[in-house]
Design a protein around this motif. Structure first.
Motif, mmCIF file in Angstrom:
data_model
loop_
_atom_site.group_PDB
_atom_site.id
_atom_site.type_symbol
_atom_site.label_atom_id
_atom_site.label_comp_id
_atom_site.label_asym_id
_atom_site.label_seq_id
_atom_site.Cartn_x
_atom_site.Cartn_y
_atom_site.Cartn_z
ATOM 1 N N CYS A 3 0.876 -1.167 0.000
ATOM 2 C CA CYS A 3 0.000 0.000 0.000
ATOM 3 C C CYS A 3 0.912 1.215 0.000
ATOM 4 C CB CYS A 3 -0.907 0.009 1.222
ATOM 5 S SG CYS A 3 -2.003 1.453 1.238
ATOM 6 N N GLU A 46 -0.109 4.524 0.093
ATOM 7 C CA GLU A 46 -0.747 5.752 0.567
ATOM 8 C C GLU A 46 -1.026 5.563 2.054
ATOM 9 O OE1 GLU A 46 -1.805 8.562 -1.316
ATOM 10 O OE2 GLU A 46 -2.403 9.451 0.598
ATOM 11 N N CYS A 82 -2.563 5.068 5.334
ATOM 12 C CA CYS A 82 -3.981 4.788 5.544
ATOM 13 C C CYS A 82 -4.273 4.414 6.990
ATOM 14 C CB CYS A 82 -4.405 3.668 4.598
ATOM 15 S SG CYS A 82 -3.400 2.188 4.773
ATOM 16 N N HIS A 95 -0.515 0.902 8.111
ATOM 17 C CA HIS A 95 -0.294 1.108 6.671
ATOM 18 C C HIS A 95 0.899 0.281 6.169
ATOM 19 C CE1 HIS A 95 1.178 3.129 3.085
ATOM 20 N NE2 HIS A 95 2.249 3.487 3.746
HETATM 21 CU CU1 CUA Z 1 -3.632 1.028 2.856
HETATM 22 CU CU2 CUA Z 1 -1.720 2.405 3.298
#
Ligand code: CUA
Length: 335
Positions: free
Chosen positions: A204, A206, A208, A212
């Protein structure tokens, strides 16, 4: 100068960090955009090198001119040279900069257009939904649902529809393609293609939430016929336990209310909050790429998921040793 003694260690540390970064960038075990394994990633890698070489050349030329200007022998008179020379330098500088920037811009746009769509039509579609903090993977035409693992046909493009259940995530397999965001309330279309069979790490990209960094997945590229067999096997309901310990394990699963959040096709468990467990035992990792899928890690994950991944939505499930072993015996047959 008073701060000189401090400056030297800082410069040394900077050089050390830069050198370490270069060493790590050459590390083959971590996925790198500079190790492209698919057509889109190859174009992105070319663009990266062009930007690096052009940017490096501009830096070296500007620094050389700056040093020349600083150390050249000064003229004895105030005259700055023949008339028109200054103007030539200014317009030449603007013109050359504009040409270099336009060429780079053209190359970047050309790359963007080239990687927007695959060269050949894709036959297979997969829907990937981002959750805090795992990836739901669904093949709508084949009726297959899994998690944190995307199987693709080697040498053929695969269409990916990206969605999000909660916040913005970003889908990135550095060796295969660029990044694309998963945005709540909209579907973004993407594609992947790998040149060789193999496993490619995805992350991932971004921020989050707290876990994350532990939102990873693996892309498995395999020959189309092998992928066909995998899809066929994954579309089947879960096996029914016959061995006594596994039969007891299924009871433990239901008694502990695991089915409120997880689905096991062919049983009463139909929850949709967590990953589908119908073929859990066939998967490579647990907790979205955080640990290897083996008996010890699975037991640890059930008893104390927050020890492995603090803040995730899976509640700790206190079980007696006997019940835990039975549950593991059941989950291990879900291939
Ligand atoms: Cu889903 Cu960083």
């Amino acid at each position: 100068m008073r701060y000189a003694p401090l400056t030297v260690p800082i410069i040394k540390r900077g050089i050390f960090l830069a050198a370490t970064g270069l060493l790590l960038a050459g590390c083959q075990s971590s996925p790198s955009t500079l190790n492209p394994q698919g057509p889109a990633a190859a174009r992105i890698s070319d663009l990266t090198w062009v930007l690096f070489v052009v940017g490096g050349a501009v830096y070296v030329i500007v620094m050389a001119l700056l040093l020349y200007a600083l150390f050249r022998r000064r003229a004895t008179t105030q005259s700055s040279g023949p008339p028109g020379r200054e103007r030539w330098i200014i317009w030449g500088g603007i013109g050359l900069t504009a040409v270099v920037l336009l060429l780079i811009f053209g190359f970047a746009v050309n790359t963007l257009v080239a990687i927007a769509r695959p060269d050949t039509a894709d036959q297979l579609t997969v829907e990937v939904t981002g959750h805090q903090w795992w990836w739901e993977v669904h093949y709508p035409d084949e009726g297959v649902t899994t998690a944190n693992e995307i199987h693709i046909p080697t040498g053929e493009p695969l269409e990916i529809k990206l969605k999000s259940q909660d916040v913005i995530h970003s889908f990135w397999v550095p060796e295969l393609h660029g990044k694309l965001d998963l945005v709540p309330g909209q579907t973004n279309t993407f594609w992947l293609q790998a040149d060789q069979d193999g496993e490619y790490w995805g992350i991932c990209a971004e921020y989050c939430g707290i876990q994350h960094a532990k939102m990873q997945f693996v892309v498995v590229a395999q020959p189309p016929a092998e992928l066909e067999r995998w899809l066929q096997a994954q579309s089947q309901p879960a096996v029914t336990p016959t061995e006594p310990q596994a039969v007891r394990g299924q009871e433990v699963f239901m008694e502990a209310n695991c089915g409120e959040c997880h689905t096991i096709a062919g049983t009463a468990a139909g929850g949709e909050l967590g990953p589908d467990l119908t073929h859990l035992a066939s998967r490579r990792t647990l907790a979205a790429g955080v640990v290897e899928n083996n008996r010890g890690n699975l037991g640890g994950w059930i008893i104390d998921p927050h020890g492995i991944k603090p803040g995730n939505l899976m509640p700790a499930t206190p079980l007696s040793g006997e019940d835990l072993q039975a549950l593991l015996a059941y989950l291990e047959i879900l291939e």
